[in-house]
Each structure stands twice: as C-alpha cells, then as structure tokens.
Design a protein around this motif. Structure first.
Motif, PDB file in Angstrom:
ATOM      1  N   ASP A  98       0.807  -1.119   0.071  1.00 34.38           N
ATOM      2  CA  ASP A  98      -0.067  -0.137  -0.139  1.00 34.38           C
ATOM      3  C   ASP A  98       0.952   1.189   0.077  1.00 34.38           C
ATOM      4  O   ASP A  98       0.657   2.309  -0.825  1.00 34.38           O
ATOM      5  CB  ASP A  98      -1.261   0.195   1.071  1.00 34.38           C
ATOM      6  CG  ASP A  98      -1.890   1.261   1.383  1.00 34.38           C
ATOM      7  OD1 ASP A  98      -2.550   1.496   0.455  1.00 34.38           O
ATOM      8  OD2 ASP A  98      -1.214   2.067   2.458  1.00 34.38           O
ATOM      9  N   ALA A  99       1.908   1.563   0.820  1.00 32.14           N
ATOM     10  CA  ALA A  99       2.689   2.720   0.983  1.00 32.14           C
ATOM     11  C   ALA A  99       3.758   2.912  -0.298  1.00 32.14           C
ATOM     12  O   ALA A  99       3.693   3.734  -0.582  1.00 32.14           O
ATOM     13  CB  ALA A  99       3.480   2.447   2.249  1.00 32.14           C
ATOM     14  N   ALA A 100       4.006   1.639  -0.693  1.00 33.34           N
ATOM     15  CA  ALA A 100       5.035   1.543  -1.914  1.00 33.34           C
ATOM     16  C   ALA A 100       4.319   1.869  -3.427  1.00 33.34           C
ATOM     17  O   ALA A 100       4.962   2.184  -3.970  1.00 33.34           O
ATOM     18  CB  ALA A 100       6.212   0.605  -1.700  1.00 33.34           C
ATOM     19  N   ILE A 101       3.171   1.274  -3.528  1.00 34.73           N
ATOM     20  CA  ILE A 101       2.512   1.220  -4.653  1.00 34.73           C
ATOM     21  C   ILE A 101       1.489   2.045  -4.925  1.00 34.73           C
ATOM     22  O   ILE A 101       1.245   2.784  -5.713  1.00 34.73           O
ATOM     23  CB  ILE A 101       2.289  -0.318  -4.881  1.00 34.73           C
ATOM     24  CG1 ILE A 101       3.776  -1.122  -5.117  1.00 34.73           C
ATOM     25  CG2 ILE A 101       1.712  -0.378  -6.546  1.00 34.73           C
ATOM     26  CD1 ILE A 101       4.618  -0.915  -6.009  1.00 34.73           C
ATOM     27  N   LEU A 102       0.462   1.730  -3.900  1.00 30.38           N
ATOM     28  CA  LEU A 102      -0.891   2.304  -3.863  1.00 30.38           C
ATOM     29  C   LEU A 102      -0.868   3.903  -3.714  1.00 30.38           C
ATOM     30  O   LEU A 102      -1.475   4.655  -4.277  1.00 30.38           O
ATOM     31  CB  LEU A 102      -1.879   1.509  -3.105  1.00 30.38           C
ATOM     32  CG  LEU A 102      -2.050  -0.002  -3.332  1.00 30.38           C
ATOM     33  CD1 LEU A 102      -3.318  -0.569  -2.674  1.00 30.38           C
ATOM     34  CD2 LEU A 102      -2.382  -0.163  -4.914  1.00 30.38           C
ATOM     35  N   LYS A 103      -0.187   4.257  -2.496  1.00 27.01           N
ATOM     36  CA  LYS A 103      -0.201   5.517  -2.230  1.00 27.01           C
ATOM     37  C   LYS A 103       0.534   6.666  -3.067  1.00 27.01           C
ATOM     38  O   LYS A 103       1.379   5.930  -3.789  1.00 27.01           O
ATOM     39  CB  LYS A 103       0.567   5.546  -0.921  1.00 27.01           C
ATOM     40  CG  LYS A 103      -0.369   5.101   0.277  1.00 27.01           C
ATOM     41  CD  LYS A 103      -1.569   5.823   0.696  1.00 27.01           C
ATOM     42  CE  LYS A 103      -2.129   5.424   2.238  1.00 27.01           C
ATOM     43  NZ  LYS A 103      -2.844   4.207   1.783  1.00 27.01           N
ATOM     44  N   GLY A 104      -0.055   7.572  -3.374  1.00 29.85           N
ATOM     45  CA  GLY A 104       0.699   8.337  -4.589  1.00 29.85           C
ATOM     46  C   GLY A 104       1.491   9.415  -3.833  1.00 29.85           C
ATOM     47  O   GLY A 104       1.910   9.284  -2.391  1.00 29.85           O
ATOM     48  N   GLN A 105       1.683  10.669  -4.299  1.00 28.46           N
ATOM     49  CA  GLN A 105       2.488  11.932  -3.757  1.00 28.46           C
ATOM     50  C   GLN A 105       2.041  12.227  -2.622  1.00 28.46           C
ATOM     51  O   GLN A 105       2.859  12.928  -1.887  1.00 28.46           O
ATOM     52  CB  GLN A 105       2.614  12.805  -4.923  1.00 28.46           C
ATOM     53  CG  GLN A 105       3.232  12.489  -5.940  1.00 28.46           C
ATOM     54  CD  GLN A 105       3.873  13.623  -6.952  1.00 28.46           C
ATOM     55  OE1 GLN A 105       3.354  14.821  -6.721  1.00 28.46           O
ATOM     56  NE2 GLN A 105       4.648  13.500  -8.022  1.00 28.46           N
ATOM     57  N   GLU A 106       0.686  12.060  -2.235  1.00 27.08           N
ATOM     58  CA  GLU A 106      -0.012  12.616  -0.881  1.00 27.08           C
ATOM     59  C   GLU A 106       0.799  11.912   0.208  1.00 27.08           C
ATOM     60  O   GLU A 106       0.666  12.449   1.285  1.00 27.08           O
ATOM     61  CB  GLU A 106      -1.641  12.411  -1.107  1.00 27.08           C
ATOM     62  CG  GLU A 106      -1.683  10.883  -0.780  1.00 27.08           C
ATOM     63  CD  GLU A 106      -1.664   9.895  -1.693  1.00 27.08           C
ATOM     64  OE1 GLU A 106      -2.086   8.610  -1.492  1.00 27.08           O
ATOM     65  OE2 GLU A 106      -1.384  10.382  -2.989  1.00 27.08           O
ATOM     66  N   SER A 107       1.419  10.960   0.085  1.00 26.14           N
ATOM     67  CA  SER A 107       2.060  10.190   1.073  1.00 26.14           C
ATOM     68  C   SER A 107       3.563  10.587   1.275  1.00 26.14           C
ATOM     69  O   SER A 107       4.231  10.132   2.418  1.00 26.14           O
ATOM     70  CB  SER A 107       1.990   8.710   1.032  1.00 26.14           C
ATOM     71  OG  SER A 107       2.847   8.092  -0.165  1.00 26.14           O
ATOM     72  N   HIS A 108       4.121  11.382   0.382  1.00 29.98           N
ATOM     73  CA  HIS A 108       5.487  11.739   0.454  1.00 29.98           C
ATOM     74  C   HIS A 108       5.628  12.635   1.905  1.00 29.98           C
ATOM     75  O   HIS A 108       4.980  13.642   2.177  1.00 29.98           O
ATOM     76  CB  HIS A 108       5.830  12.792  -0.699  1.00 29.98           C
ATOM     77  CG  HIS A 108       7.154  13.192  -0.943  1.00 29.98           C
ATOM     78  ND1 HIS A 108       8.172  12.447  -0.949  1.00 29.98           N
ATOM     79  CD2 HIS A 108       7.622  14.285  -0.716  1.00 29.98           C
ATOM     80  CE1 HIS A 108       9.423  13.022  -0.880  1.00 29.98           C
ATOM     81  NE2 HIS A 108       9.082  14.359  -0.646  1.00 29.98           N
ATOM     82  N   GLY A 109       6.469  12.066   2.543  1.00 27.67           N
ATOM     83  CA  GLY A 109       7.049  12.721   3.761  1.00 27.67           C
ATOM     84  C   GLY A 109       6.079  12.404   4.913  1.00 27.67           C
ATOM     85  O   GLY A 109       5.861  13.280   5.843  1.00 27.67           O
ATOM     86  N   CYS A 110       5.372  11.444   4.796  1.00 31.65           N
ATOM     87  CA  CYS A 110       4.358  10.898   5.716  1.00 31.65           C
ATOM     88  C   CYS A 110       4.522   9.644   6.466  1.00 31.65           C
ATOM     89  O   CYS A 110       5.327   8.605   5.967  1.00 31.65           O
ATOM     90  CB  CYS A 110       2.829  10.880   5.023  1.00 31.65           C
ATOM     91  SG  CYS A 110       2.319  12.434   4.390  1.00 31.65           S
TER      92      CYS A 110
END
Length: 342
Positions: free
Chosen positions: A280-292
């Motif tokens: 999920d973190a490495a593939i599904l999440k997009g740029q919104e997860s950057h720095g999160c």
C-alpha cells in the motif's frame, strides 16, 4: 482539498495502549487491486528472505514485477527464499544480493551495485532488529539496534535516492517504521553529544530501545524530506502493525517472551495482511504520502515529539550528529544535489 500530510495532522492525545488496540482491531486492510501492473519494474526489498519481507516480495511479484532483488545478510538463506519465489513466479527475474546492515562498507557496496542497474523503481527498507541484550556492533562501535534500525537504514535510504530518481519515472522509497515510536520515552534526549549516549549499557531497556530507534526515524525523516521532491522520489514511512510470525521478537525469552508470544497470537495480524501495508505504502499511495507516516493503510501523525517546541533542538542535534556520522559516504552532497534539482 488534498489530504493532510502527517506533519499537518494534530498529534495523538490518546495513550499508546489505545492507539495500539485501535490499530490492531479497527484498521481495515486496503488490498492492491488485481489489475495492479508492475510489468517492467524493478524492486529492492531488504530482509526479504523471511517474514514480512518475504510476503511483500510475493505480493509484488503477483502483480507482474519484472525484477526483484532480495537483499539479505545470508546469501544462502536468501537463495532458499528466492527458489520458492522463482517456482511460483518463473517469469520474473529474482536475484539475491548480499547486504549486511551492520556494516557501512556493505551498505555502500550494495548502493553502488544498485546504481549500476538499468532501472530501479521501488525500494522497501524492511530489515530491522530487536534485541533483548545490549550488543555493540564490532565494526562501528555503536549499539546494534540503533546501528541497524536507525543509522544504517538512513544511510541506505540516502544512498539509494539518486538511483531511484535517475533510474525511474516515479521512484518509490518506503522505510519500515513502527507505531512503537509513539511510546518511546527517549530519556537521554538532552545528552550532548546525543548519539554516543546510546552506546552505553546503562539505561538500556530492550523494548524501549527498539521503540526509540523508530522514534529517531521520525525525527530524522521530517528533516530528510525537505531535500526530496515528490516528483523525483516519493518517500514515506510505514508501520505494518504487530504481526504474528514476523520473527522480530525471536530473541524474547522468559516471562517477557511468553507475554510477547501470547500477544502476537491473540492480537497480531497475519503476515499477508502485514505485508499489504508495505505494498500500500510503496505502490498504492501517491504523492500525497510523500514525507508521511503511513499506519493502518492511512496517513497518520508522527510521534508527539515532532510537534513539540522542546523537541526541535533535539531534532536539530540528531540531524547534525547523524550527518556527521555518515559524512564518510558523502550524504550531505547527495542531499544537496537532490534539493538543488527540485
């Protein structure tokens, strides 16, 4: 309105017990769609011969990952795991590369090898350690848990950044962390210098040392992402939750070992569910997860210390001392280059 970043969320007011129980019982898995296609992509997963690393490897391969690099301390054990994966996914290229996270030389050698790849799209830094006894790393002189979970992991993360940027159209770097960071007491936070204070046997408490190593990951990470554009590499932290069979607490003995074993059996996620957090973190999440910090398949706050005014001088000191510790590998130059190319 875009989702809030971890740094913009209010810190948790609940105690760790409440956070933990909600996480284990209320977190709802977000599985990658069956249509997910990783054809042509290359991934590195550290500590991928067993536990969550192995299961996340299998999940990525199920989405037609072209090339998997199993990064492990023991090549023999890595090949045993790789042979199982090759039988299940014969079309994928699966390699085993040696990586000793307790050795700066091994980490640098591994990063140089990765830089020679034609492409690199995904890196999941899963390798970690929990110890019941104080052990000094013979190569660096640092306490082993802090060495592997914090110093070595951050070194590898920084060294892989230029390759992920240059060898992919949308590089992804996911660093495995832990919700135990919320309960770290960090009693030595005011020590000057800070890092050497972890190398003293006095004050070593096994479960607190592991938690503190993950807290330091939060504190360093909030400064690290200032140097990285999401357009270059999306970087995030992920917590897989308590998982039964992960092998993390294999050294636990006596009464503590019994309590841990029972806790994992009653409360732990299975490895497939735990590994899905990585995907999920490495593939599904997009740029919104950057720095999160991603926990329970969602963006969550950092540990409270990140937001506290009295925590800022500690973060400053940790950042400066860590960069000094890793100066031999040219980390400052790498970070400045990443920032200047935003």
């Amino acid at each position: 309105m875009p989702p809030l970043k971890s740094i913009d969320l209010p810190p948790y007011k609940e105690g760790f017990g409440t956070i933990f129980l909600k996480s284990q019982f209320c977190g709802k898995p977000k599985w990658a769609p069956k249509t997910t296609d990783l054809s042509g992509k290359v991934a590195i997963i550290t500590g991928a011969n067993t536990g969550l690393g192995f299961h996340s490897s299998r999940q990525l391969l199920s989405f037609k990952l072209a090339h998997l690099i199993v990064a492990v301390r023991s090549v023999t054990k890595g090949e045993e795991a790789a042979s199982k994966l090759r039988k299940q996914y014969p079309k994928a290229k699966i390699e085993v590369w040696e990586l000793e996270m307790g050795s700066y030389e091994s980490i640098q050698s591994f990063a140089r090898r990765a830089a020679a790849l034609p492409r690199l799209d995904i890196a999941i830094l899963n390798a970690g350690l929990a110890r019941m006894e104080f052990v000094t790393n013979a190569k660096t002189g640092h306490e082993e848990v802090m060495q592997i979970n914090y110093l070595s992991t951050m070194l590898l993360a920084i060294l892989l950044l230029p390759t992920l940027k240059a060898k992919s159209t949308a590089g992804r770097l996911t660093i495995v962390n832990s919700g135990t960071s919320y309960r770290a007491t960090f009693l030595n936070r005011n020590e000057i210098p800070l890092l050497p204070s972890f190398d003293k046997v006095e004050g070593f408490v096994p479960d607190q040392r592991y938690a503190c190593s993950k807290l330091l990951g939060h504190l360093f990470f909030v400064r690290l992402v200032d140097y990285i554009s999401a357009d270059d590499v999306v970087v995030n932290l992920v917590d897989p939750g308590l998982c039964k069979g992960s092998g993390l607490n294999r050294e636990a003995q006596g009464v503590f070992g019994v309590v841990v074993a029972i806790g994992e059996r009653l409360l732990g996620r299975n490895l497939e569910v735990g590994a899905s957090t990585y995907v999920d973190a490495a593939i599904l999440k997009g740029q919104e997860s950057h720095g999160c910090f991603v926990m329970d398949w969602d963006i969550k706050p950092f540990a409270n210390m990140v937001y506290e005014s009295e925590g800022q001088p500690v973060i400053d000191r940790l950042w400066d001392e860590t960069l000094k510790e890793l100066d031999f590998a040219g980390v400052r130059g790498i970070l400045e280059d990443m920032r200047n190319r935003k």
